[in-house]
Write a protein that holds these residues in place. Structure first.
Motif, PDB file in Angstrom:
ATOM      1  N   GLY A 109      94.719  27.351 -43.782  1.00 12.80           N
ATOM      2  CA  GLY A 109      94.081  28.568 -43.032  1.00 12.80           C
ATOM      3  C   GLY A 109      92.474  28.417 -43.447  1.00 12.80           C
ATOM      4  O   GLY A 109      91.684  28.725 -42.311  1.00 12.80           O
ATOM      5  N   LYS A 110      92.083  27.763 -44.506  1.00 11.09           N
ATOM      6  CA  LYS A 110      90.767  27.918 -44.965  1.00 11.09           C
ATOM      7  C   LYS A 110      90.134  26.767 -43.686  1.00 11.09           C
ATOM      8  O   LYS A 110      89.162  27.010 -43.325  1.00 11.09           O
ATOM      9  N   SER A 111      90.891  25.837 -43.471  1.00 12.69           N
ATOM     10  CA  SER A 111      90.354  24.579 -42.573  1.00 12.69           C
ATOM     11  C   SER A 111      90.449  25.260 -41.184  1.00 12.69           C
ATOM     12  O   SER A 111      89.053  25.173 -40.566  1.00 12.69           O
ATOM     13  N   VAL A 112      91.117  26.054 -40.675  1.00  7.55           N
ATOM     14  CA  VAL A 112      90.695  26.666 -39.318  1.00  7.55           C
ATOM     15  C   VAL A 112      89.648  27.586 -39.401  1.00  7.55           C
ATOM     16  O   VAL A 112      88.869  27.778 -38.532  1.00  7.55           O
ATOM     17  N   VAL A 113      89.697  28.537 -40.400  1.00  3.13           N
ATOM     18  CA  VAL A 113      88.617  29.365 -40.537  1.00  3.13           C
ATOM     19  C   VAL A 113      87.220  28.742 -40.253  1.00  3.13           C
ATOM     20  O   VAL A 113      86.509  29.097 -39.784  1.00  3.13           O
ATOM     21  N   LYS A 114      87.251  27.704 -40.991  1.00  2.00           N
ATOM     22  CA  LYS A 114      86.066  26.871 -41.097  1.00  2.00           C
ATOM     23  C   LYS A 114      85.556  26.368 -39.626  1.00  2.00           C
ATOM     24  O   LYS A 114      84.376  26.485 -39.229  1.00  2.00           O
ATOM     25  N   LYS A 115      86.539  25.902 -38.736  1.00  2.00           N
ATOM     26  CA  LYS A 115      86.270  25.540 -37.496  1.00  2.00           C
ATOM     27  C   LYS A 115      86.062  26.518 -36.576  1.00  2.00           C
ATOM     28  O   LYS A 115      85.135  26.603 -35.844  1.00  2.00           O
ATOM     29  N   LEU A 116      86.494  27.869 -36.956  1.00  2.00           N
ATOM     30  CA  LEU A 116      86.225  28.866 -36.016  1.00  2.00           C
ATOM     31  C   LEU A 116      84.870  29.675 -36.243  1.00  2.00           C
ATOM     32  O   LEU A 116      84.270  29.802 -35.425  1.00  2.00           O
ATOM     33  N   GLU A 117      84.471  29.550 -37.703  1.00  3.65           N
ATOM     34  CA  GLU A 117      83.007  30.088 -38.089  1.00  3.65           C
ATOM     35  C   GLU A 117      82.100  29.085 -37.256  1.00  3.65           C
ATOM     36  O   GLU A 117      80.953  29.535 -37.043  1.00  3.65           O
ATOM     37  N   GLU A 118      82.278  27.821 -37.350  1.00  3.99           N
ATOM     38  CA  GLU A 118      81.622  26.852 -36.747  1.00  3.99           C
ATOM     39  C   GLU A 118      81.445  27.275 -35.088  1.00  3.99           C
ATOM     40  O   GLU A 118      80.240  27.121 -34.530  1.00  3.99           O
ATOM     41  N   LEU A 119      82.212  27.879 -34.521  1.00  4.78           N
ATOM     42  CA  LEU A 119      82.232  28.247 -33.269  1.00  4.78           C
ATOM     43  C   LEU A 119      81.303  29.598 -33.037  1.00  4.78           C
ATOM     44  O   LEU A 119      81.261  30.083 -31.928  1.00  4.78           O
ATOM     45  N   GLY A 120      81.037  30.108 -34.241  1.00  2.00           N
ATOM     46  CA  GLY A 120      80.450  31.560 -34.124  1.00  2.00           C
ATOM     47  C   GLY A 120      81.386  32.789 -34.097  1.00  2.00           C
ATOM     48  O   GLY A 120      81.099  33.775 -33.689  1.00  2.00           O
ATOM     49  N   THR A 121      82.445  32.502 -34.181  1.00  2.00           N
ATOM     50  CA  THR A 121      83.818  33.436 -34.158  1.00  2.00           C
ATOM     51  C   THR A 121      83.616  34.550 -35.442  1.00  2.00           C
ATOM     52  O   THR A 121      83.589  33.825 -36.593  1.00  2.00           O
ATOM     53  N   GLU A 122      83.971  35.699 -35.012  1.00  3.12           N
ATOM     54  CA  GLU A 122      84.400  36.491 -36.256  1.00  3.12           C
ATOM     55  C   GLU A 122      85.687  36.295 -36.524  1.00  3.12           C
ATOM     56  O   GLU A 122      86.710  36.454 -35.585  1.00  3.12           O
ATOM     57  N   VAL A 123      86.062  35.864 -37.899  1.00  5.56           N
ATOM     58  CA  VAL A 123      87.497  35.577 -38.231  1.00  5.56           C
ATOM     59  C   VAL A 123      87.816  36.278 -39.519  1.00  5.56           C
ATOM     60  O   VAL A 123      87.073  36.243 -40.311  1.00  5.56           O
ATOM     61  N   LEU A 124      89.039  36.480 -39.727  1.00  5.58           N
ATOM     62  CA  LEU A 124      89.613  36.859 -40.948  1.00  5.58           C
ATOM     63  C   LEU A 124      90.894  35.832 -41.232  1.00  5.58           C
ATOM     64  O   LEU A 124      91.583  35.636 -40.255  1.00  5.58           O
ATOM     65  N   PHE A 125      91.239  35.623 -42.265  1.00  3.24           N
ATOM     66  CA  PHE A 125      92.533  35.033 -42.778  1.00  3.24           C
ATOM     67  C   PHE A 125      93.102  35.552 -43.848  1.00  3.24           C
ATOM     68  O   PHE A 125      92.676  35.995 -44.806  1.00  3.24           O
ATOM     69  N   PHE A 126      94.383  35.774 -43.544  1.00  2.00           N
ATOM     70  CA  PHE A 126      95.446  36.312 -44.516  1.00  2.00           C
ATOM     71  C   PHE A 126      96.460  35.452 -44.907  1.00  2.00           C
ATOM     72  O   PHE A 126      97.395  35.021 -43.885  1.00  2.00           O
ATOM     73  N   GLU A 127      96.603  35.091 -46.231  1.00  2.00           N
ATOM     74  CA  GLU A 127      97.880  34.372 -46.751  1.00  2.00           C
ATOM     75  C   GLU A 127      98.880  35.126 -46.937  1.00  2.00           C
ATOM     76  O   GLU A 127      98.922  36.031 -47.665  1.00  2.00           O
ATOM     77  N   ALA A 128      99.741  35.077 -45.867  1.00  2.00           N
ATOM     78  CA  ALA A 128     101.103  35.741 -45.808  1.00  2.00           C
ATOM     79  C   ALA A 128     102.181  35.372 -45.386  1.00  2.00           C
ATOM     80  O   ALA A 128     102.347  34.431 -44.384  1.00  2.00           O
ATOM     81  N   ASP A 129     103.461  35.898 -45.562  1.00  2.00           N
ATOM     82  CA  ASP A 129     104.785  35.284 -45.162  1.00  2.00           C
ATOM     83  C   ASP A 129     105.168  36.618 -44.343  1.00  2.00           C
ATOM     84  O   ASP A 129     105.048  37.752 -44.677  1.00  2.00           O
ATOM     85  N   VAL A 130     105.365  36.462 -42.789  1.00  2.00           N
ATOM     86  CA  VAL A 130     105.753  37.569 -42.098  1.00  2.00           C
ATOM     87  C   VAL A 130     106.974  38.383 -42.469  1.00  2.00           C
ATOM     88  O   VAL A 130     107.287  39.234 -41.874  1.00  2.00           O
ATOM     89  N   THR A 131     107.734  37.805 -43.392  1.00  6.62           N
ATOM     90  CA  THR A 131     108.963  38.556 -43.814  1.00  6.62           C
ATOM     91  C   THR A 131     108.497  39.507 -44.856  1.00  6.62           C
ATOM     92  O   THR A 131     109.655  40.426 -45.059  1.00  6.62           O
ATOM     93  N   ASP A 132     107.363  39.747 -45.384  1.00  3.83           N
ATOM     94  CA  ASP A 132     106.864  40.502 -46.169  1.00  3.83           C
ATOM     95  C   ASP A 132     106.403  41.650 -45.654  1.00  3.83           C
ATOM     96  O   ASP A 132     105.131  41.732 -45.237  1.00  3.83           O
TER      97      ASP A 132
END
Length: 246
Positions: free
Chosen positions: A42-65
């Protein structure tokens, strides 16, 4: 910029099809919220998106929760003021023949692939209803259409996703919310990396286009269905399988 200023939540958005979708949506102008249990990815993708100038949020979570998903929905609404797109992309496999499948294998796949889609949609739908607009896209599979040896649990979830998609399209369509599903064939991801090469070769031979799909093939389908170009498409299952099902 087909998704300019749209807010998109993408579950399983840190790897494979989800990562490709996150990147493509960002390039098309979306604000991206990634939900994934893999924090490092997740952190790796966030870095890529931020380099594109994208507003991004990342949440570490399981969809069953369910509680975590509710909190993510609230935090996304607080941050961006709205939620325009939900991509229920997260999914797992735990393959075994029927007579050898454990209850744990059955329960875990059902929980992630079926109840997880229910959890996320039930959390986000009220925000979209308040707005009077939104797009919900669910990851099904060709396996949910024609079944597959050794995938009783996976096939059941992906067929169930189609049923939910059509039900929600009827419930939410009159409120301005479109709901569709994408049914990928065999796509080159970590999931198919577990499949024996002889099986993949067999699938290539059965696919009229003569190849396996790439994550971008599915991401492009998500993009089309999420965009205004698909404004009159609701309750459908778009196959992205190279013609495998025919």
């Amino acid at each position: 910029m087909r998704l300019k200023d749209k807010v998109a939540i993408i579950t399983g958005g840190a790897k494979g099809i989800g990562e490709e979708t996150s990147l493509l949506f960002a390039k098309e102008g979306a604000k991206v919220v990634i939900v994934d249990y893999d924090e490092e990815a997740g952190k790796s993708v966030v870095k890529k998106l931020e380099e594109l100038g994208t507003e991004v949020l990342f949440f570490e979570a399981d969809v069953t929760d369910r509680e975590s998903i509710q909190q993510i929905t609230v935090k996304t609404k607080e941050k961006f003021g709205r939620i325009d797109i939900l991509i229920n992309n997260a999914g797992i496999t735990a393959d075994a023949f029927l007579t050898k499948m454990s209850e744990e294998q059955w329960d875990r796949v059902i929980a992630v692939n079926l109840k997880g889609v229910y959890n996320c949609t039930q959390a986000v739908a009220p925000v979209m209803l308040e707005q009077g607009s939104g797009v919900i896209l669910n990851a099904s599979s060709v396996v949910g259409i024609y079944g597959n040896i050794g995938q009783t649990n996976y096939a059941a979830t992906k067929a169930g996703v189609i049923g939910m998609t059509k039900s929600w399209a009827k419930e939410l369509g009159p409120k301005g919310i479109r709901v569709n599903a994408v049914a990928p064939g065999f796509i080159v991801t970590d999931m198919t990396a577990k499949v024996p090469e002889k099986v993949l070769e067999f699938m290539r031979s059965k696919t009229p286009l003569g190849r396996l799909g790439q994550p971008r093939d599915v991401a492009a389908a998500y993009l089309f269905l999420a965009s205004d170009e698909a404004s009159f498409i609701n309750g459908q299952v778009l196959g992205v399988d190279g013609g495998l099902v025919i």
